[in-house]
Design a protein around this motif. Structure first.
Motif, mmCIF file in Angstrom:
data_model
loop_
_atom_site.group_PDB
_atom_site.id
_atom_site.type_symbol
_atom_site.label_atom_id
_atom_site.label_comp_id
_atom_site.label_asym_id
_atom_site.label_seq_id
_atom_site.Cartn_x
_atom_site.Cartn_y
_atom_site.Cartn_z
ATOM 1 N N GLY A 1 -18.243 -9.449 17.198
ATOM 2 C CA GLY A 1 -18.889 -9.241 18.494
ATOM 3 C C GLY A 1 -20.379 -9.495 18.568
ATOM 4 O O GLY A 1 -21.036 -8.987 19.468
ATOM 5 N N GLY A 2 -20.946 -10.252 17.647
ATOM 6 C CA GLY A 2 -22.396 -10.480 17.759
ATOM 7 C C GLY A 2 -22.878 -11.573 16.831
ATOM 8 O O GLY A 2 -22.093 -12.398 16.368
ATOM 9 N N GLY A 3 -24.186 -11.570 16.584
ATOM 10 C CA GLY A 3 -24.794 -12.546 15.672
ATOM 11 C C GLY A 3 -24.746 -13.948 16.229
ATOM 12 O O GLY A 3 -24.648 -14.160 17.443
ATOM 13 N N LEU B 1 -7.400 -8.214 1.204
ATOM 14 C CA LEU B 1 -8.782 -7.864 1.556
ATOM 15 C C LEU B 1 -9.233 -8.839 2.639
ATOM 16 O O LEU B 1 -8.926 -10.030 2.579
ATOM 17 N N ASP B 2 -9.917 -8.313 3.641
ATOM 18 C CA ASP B 2 -10.237 -9.111 4.819
ATOM 19 C C ASP B 2 -11.755 -9.201 4.996
ATOM 20 O O ASP B 2 -12.417 -8.200 5.278
ATOM 21 N N TYR B 3 -12.273 -10.410 4.783
ATOM 22 C CA TYR B 3 -13.724 -10.622 4.965
ATOM 23 C C TYR B 3 -14.015 -11.322 6.297
ATOM 24 O O TYR B 3 -15.090 -11.897 6.476
ATOM 25 N N GLY B 4 -13.055 -11.305 7.200
ATOM 26 C CA GLY B 4 -13.294 -11.860 8.538
ATOM 27 C C GLY B 4 -12.923 -13.331 8.648
ATOM 28 O O GLY B 4 -12.494 -13.791 9.704
ATOM 29 N N ILE B 5 -13.081 -14.079 7.561
ATOM 30 C CA ILE B 5 -12.751 -15.513 7.543
ATOM 31 C C ILE B 5 -11.227 -15.663 7.547
ATOM 32 O O ILE B 5 -10.549 -15.025 6.736
ATOM 33 N N THR B 6 -10.690 -16.507 8.413
ATOM 34 C CA THR B 6 -9.230 -16.649 8.413
ATOM 35 C C THR B 6 -8.791 -17.702 7.393
ATOM 36 O O THR B 6 -9.531 -18.644 7.102
ATOM 37 N N PRO C 1 0.820 -1.214 0.000
ATOM 38 C CA PRO C 1 0.000 0.000 0.000
ATOM 39 C C PRO C 1 0.856 1.268 0.000
ATOM 40 O O PRO C 1 2.002 1.248 0.452
ATOM 41 N N ARG C 2 0.274 2.345 -0.527
ATOM 42 C CA ARG C 2 0.968 3.652 -0.551
ATOM 43 C C ARG C 2 0.109 4.707 0.138
ATOM 44 O O ARG C 2 -1.085 4.511 0.338
ATOM 45 N N ASP C 3 0.702 5.843 0.423
ATOM 46 C CA ASP C 3 -0.024 7.030 0.910
ATOM 47 C C ASP C 3 -0.926 6.744 2.104
ATOM 48 O O ASP C 3 -2.044 7.249 2.182
ATOM 49 N N GLY C 4 -0.466 5.893 2.988
ATOM 50 C CA GLY C 4 -1.209 5.645 4.228
ATOM 51 C C GLY C 4 -2.407 4.719 4.076
ATOM 52 O O GLY C 4 -3.186 4.544 5.025
ATOM 53 N N ALA C 5 -2.562 4.104 2.909
ATOM 54 C CA ALA C 5 -3.689 3.155 2.747
ATOM 55 C C ALA C 5 -3.420 1.940 3.639
ATOM 56 O O ALA C 5 -2.257 1.558 3.838
ATOM 57 N N PRO C 6 -4.460 1.319 4.186
ATOM 58 C CA PRO C 6 -4.226 0.199 5.114
ATOM 59 C C PRO C 6 -3.658 -1.021 4.400
ATOM 60 O O PRO C 6 -3.938 -1.253 3.226
ATOM 61 N N GLU C 7 -2.868 -1.797 5.142
ATOM 62 C CA GLU C 7 -2.299 -3.009 4.561
ATOM 63 C C GLU C 7 -3.386 -4.023 4.211
ATOM 64 O O GLU C 7 -3.324 -4.705 3.210
ATOM 65 N N LYS C 8 -4.388 -4.097 5.099
ATOM 66 C CA LYS C 8 -5.535 -4.989 4.848
ATOM 67 C C LYS C 8 -6.792 -4.150 4.923
ATOM 68 O O LYS C 8 -6.956 -3.375 5.881
ATOM 69 N N VAL C 9 -7.670 -4.317 3.964
ATOM 70 C CA VAL C 9 -8.939 -3.588 4.016
ATOM 71 C C VAL C 9 -9.994 -4.541 4.554
ATOM 72 O O VAL C 9 -10.222 -5.616 3.988
ATOM 73 N N GLU C 10 -10.602 -4.138 5.657
ATOM 74 C CA GLU C 10 -11.548 -5.036 6.321
ATOM 75 C C GLU C 10 -12.974 -4.725 5.897
ATOM 76 O O GLU C 10 -13.359 -3.551 5.812
ATOM 77 N N LYS C 11 -13.780 -5.777 5.658
ATOM 78 C CA LYS C 11 -15.163 -5.564 5.226
ATOM 79 C C LYS C 11 -15.981 -4.886 6.332
ATOM 80 O O LYS C 11 -15.648 -5.001 7.521
ATOM 81 N N ARG C 12 -17.038 -4.208 5.934
ATOM 82 C CA ARG C 12 -17.947 -3.605 6.903
ATOM 83 C C ARG C 12 -19.076 -4.585 7.212
ATOM 84 O O ARG C 12 -19.556 -5.294 6.319
ATOM 85 N N VAL C 13 -19.491 -4.606 8.456
ATOM 86 C CA VAL C 13 -20.575 -5.489 8.874
ATOM 87 C C VAL C 13 -21.547 -4.699 9.724
ATOM 88 O O VAL C 13 -21.125 -4.008 10.659
ATOM 89 N N ILE C 14 -22.817 -4.809 9.424
ATOM 90 C CA ILE C 14 -23.836 -4.190 10.282
ATOM 91 C C ILE C 14 -24.378 -5.290 11.191
ATOM 92 O O ILE C 14 -24.957 -6.267 10.711
ATOM 93 N N MET C 15 -24.115 -5.163 12.488
ATOM 94 C CA MET C 15 -24.459 -6.253 13.394
ATOM 95 C C MET C 15 -25.930 -6.239 13.793
ATOM 96 O O MET C 15 -26.532 -7.283 13.967
#
Ligand code: SF4
Length: 619
Positions: A611-613, A573-578, A222-236
């Motif tokens: 943290g839920g579901g 890219l990080d979808y939570g699944i390891t 990554p460049r310019d401060g972009a995160p190394e891993k982009v994590e998905k958004r989840v609405i709990m």
């Protein structure tokens, strides 16, 4: 309102209703009163796009904000595109008739890989530069979300921002940032750099990818401060998640023309081939009261007399029968019928049947996916033959005569015996019909066996697996045909259909593709290729020519087995699944070992971090 100049051509094309807008429920605003204009583009025809739930949710959500006007854009069919190109009519939004160049955001939903060429075609038809690097000012931000955003690498040259995971919050956060940047006179580059700081936002131009000599990925930096891993958004909390109380009602017949109520997100099952089942984890349910309230409002406002209770596996809703009873307390008197799509064989019961068979008794559809128990275990389908047979018996006793069974061929570990078992299962279902004493009289049964070809997908335990070659898949298709014929069953009682292997191959190339495929995508677009999921437009030979010209071997992507330690194009890219969990599940598949569903036992897939579901339900 459509542009005036389109009128002359409406009667020259199929289904002019696709192009005129003006439907009941569309949102019209004064463009001078809004700060942000968002063109929500569906890269397929009106009938398919208007059936899609995601577009309905986000369209209403965006338009609730007084400062945003979200409009709809669909891919014109080839007859209309020819007229538009011949007469210099740019692609326009249905609400205002304004061309795409008038919009701040051009947003696409990525539902299937074979729609990617339509994205490029829609951009060019709308007068938007197809390549991100050719778009310079702070406008025409091209964004995309949906399941294929989990490996967007083959289209990173064309899209500025990808949204990972649930879109309801992150989309609005990015629009809000854009509004601020516009007000403060910031540049496009500054906006993109700031957007990359929002969780769930992937800005591909901020990542440099390098390759090893064998063509595999060496690094993604990554460049310019972009995160190394982009994590998905989840609405709990699904009860506080926005849901529309109205839909735009289509002008013409569309694929799914009914009210749709989302009852939960995610899936507890963990079928090892199913990408959606992993991408949308963990399961988060809506409460019965919330479903009831939203569903009733939707039916009243739209006038629909059918509502589909949607999810990846609707009978897994924990309180399914009480929910159906509550809904039927008004649905029955108001003559609204309820349907539960994606029913599992083991989730089907007399109680459910009683609640959903109120109006129509159409055919039932189940997806055993594999013919033999061994292979069903390997893919973790957790469905047993006696369950399927008992379910069919209940259905036949309840008056159903038609059963459609979906299978996949080319699954990892599959043998020709597994393939032949599909025909055996079809025969057993037919025999069950004739064994039912109170079966529907004077009607003929119909069992349909439908076989698609397996496409290995990212974020599944089979993400490392090769796809069968097209020759092997064709051989397997013929083997099922021959196995049915050997049983001497009337073709009117057991029908068999299968999907074309060519499109599955292309899907496999793009599903696990890397950035090198952008070049092929651009050349394909320049050669006029689009609507690849439509057999009247698709040509594998044209694609093979494009790959050859770009020096790309498509089998490298579709038919190659990856090592567990290879860097995959979507590893940042990080979808939570390891990855560890996916490896364990892949090894269990080869040992034909099943895994419990989330409610029976947790396999530590990684989703607890949200943290839920279901991960925190009492077992
Ligand atoms: S952490 Fe456990 S319960 Fe939660 S989604 Fe994963 S397997 Fe299911």
């Amino acid at each position: 309102m459509y542009p005036k100049e389109i009128e002359k051509y409406l009667l020259k094309v199929q289904k002019p209703g696709r192009y005129v807008g003006g439907e009941l429920g569309e949102v019209i605003k004064d463009k001078h009163d809004v700060d942000v204009r968002f063109a929500f583009c569906f890269p397929d025809t009106y009938e398919i796009g208007m059936s899609h739930l995601g577009i309905k949710i986000l369209y209403s959500l965006f338009n609730e904000k007084p400062y945003i006007w979200c409009e709809r854009v669909f891919a014109p069919w080839i007859d209309m595109e020819a007229e538009m190109r011949a007469h210099d009519i740019p692609l326009y939004a249905l609400e205002s008739g304004d061309p795409l160049t008038d919009f701040d955001f051009i947003g696409f939903t990525l539902q299937y890989e074979l729609s990617f060429t339509n994205i490029l075609n829609m951009l060019s038809l709308g007068g938007i530069p197809v390549l991100s690097r050719d778009r310079h000012d702070l406008n025409h931000i091209v964004v995309a979300g949906g399941p294929c955003a989990c490996n967007p690498e083959p289209i990173t040259d064309f899209i500025d921002i990808f949204f990972l995971g649930d879109g309801e919050e992150v989309d609005l956060e990015v629009i809000e940032l854009y509004r601020e940047c516009k007000r403060d006179g910031k540049s496009r580059a500054e906006f993109l750099r700031l957007a990359a700081q929002i969780p769930g936002v992937y800005v591909p131009s901020l990542y440099d990818v390098s390759y090893n000599d064998d063509g595999t990925i060496k690094s993604v930096i990554p460049r310019d401060g972009a995160p190394e891993k982009v994590e998905k958004r989840v609405i709990m909390d699904m009860d506080s998640c926005y849901y529309p109380d109205n839909f735009v009602l289509p002008n013409i017949e569309i694929v799914h023309d009914r009210a749709v109520m989302e009852i939960f997100r995610g899936c507890i099952r963990g079928c090892r081939f199913c990408q959606a089942g992993f991408l949308y984890r963990p399961v988060r349910e809506k409460s019965i009261d919330r479903i009831n309230e939203e569903c009733h409002a939707l039916c009243r406002n739209t006038g629909y007399d059918e509502v589909s209770l949607s999810s990846l596996s609707s009978s897994d809703y924990t309180q399914v029968v009480p929910m159906l009873k509550k809904l039927n307390s008004w649905a029955k008197p108001e003559q609204v019928s309820l349907s539960l799509p994606s029913l599992r064989v083991d989730g089907f019961s007399d109680d459910i049947l009683d609640e959903i068979k109120t109006v129509r008794k159409s055919g039932l559809t189940f997806a055993p996916e594999a013919g033999s128990q061994r292979l069903r275990d390997a893919i973790n389908k957790n469905v047993f033959e006696d369950e399927l047979i008992n379910t069919c018996r209940v259905a036949f006793e309840g008056g159903y005569t038609t059963v459609k069974l979906y299978f996949m061929i080319g699954l990892p570990t599959e043998t020709m015996d597994d393939v032949a078992a599909i025909a055996d299962l079809g025969k057993k279902v037919l025999d069950t019909y004739y064994s039912v004493e109170n079966r529907p009289k004077g009607k003929s049964p119909r069992v349909t066996l439908s076989a698609s070809s397996f496409v290995p997908k990212p974020f599944t335990p089979f993400q490392w697996e090769p796809q069968d070659t097209m020759d092997t898949l064709r051989e397997k298709q013929q083997h099922i045909k021959a196995s049915i014929a050997s049983k001497k069953i009337s073709v009117s009682k057991v029908t068999y259909n299968y999907h074309d292997t060519d499109t599955s191959f292309l899907e496999a190339v793009f599903a696990r593709g890397d950035r090198k495929l952008n070049k092929a995508m651009l050349l394909a677009h320049q050669r006029g290729m689009r609507f690849d999921s439509w057999s009247d437009c698709f040509s594998l030979q044209n694609w093979l020519d494009v790959f050859a010209e770009c020096g790309i071997d498509p089998a490298f992507y579709a038919n190659r087995r990856r090592d567990f330690d290879e860097t995959l194009p979507w590893d940042h890219l990080d979808y939570g699944i390891t990855k560890d969990f996916l490896k364990r599940e892949c090894e269990r598949a080869y040992a034909s070992q099943t895994s419990p569903n989330c409610r029976e036992g947790c396999m530590n897939c990684g989703m607890k971090k949200y943290g839920g579901g279901v991960c925190y339900e009492k077992r």
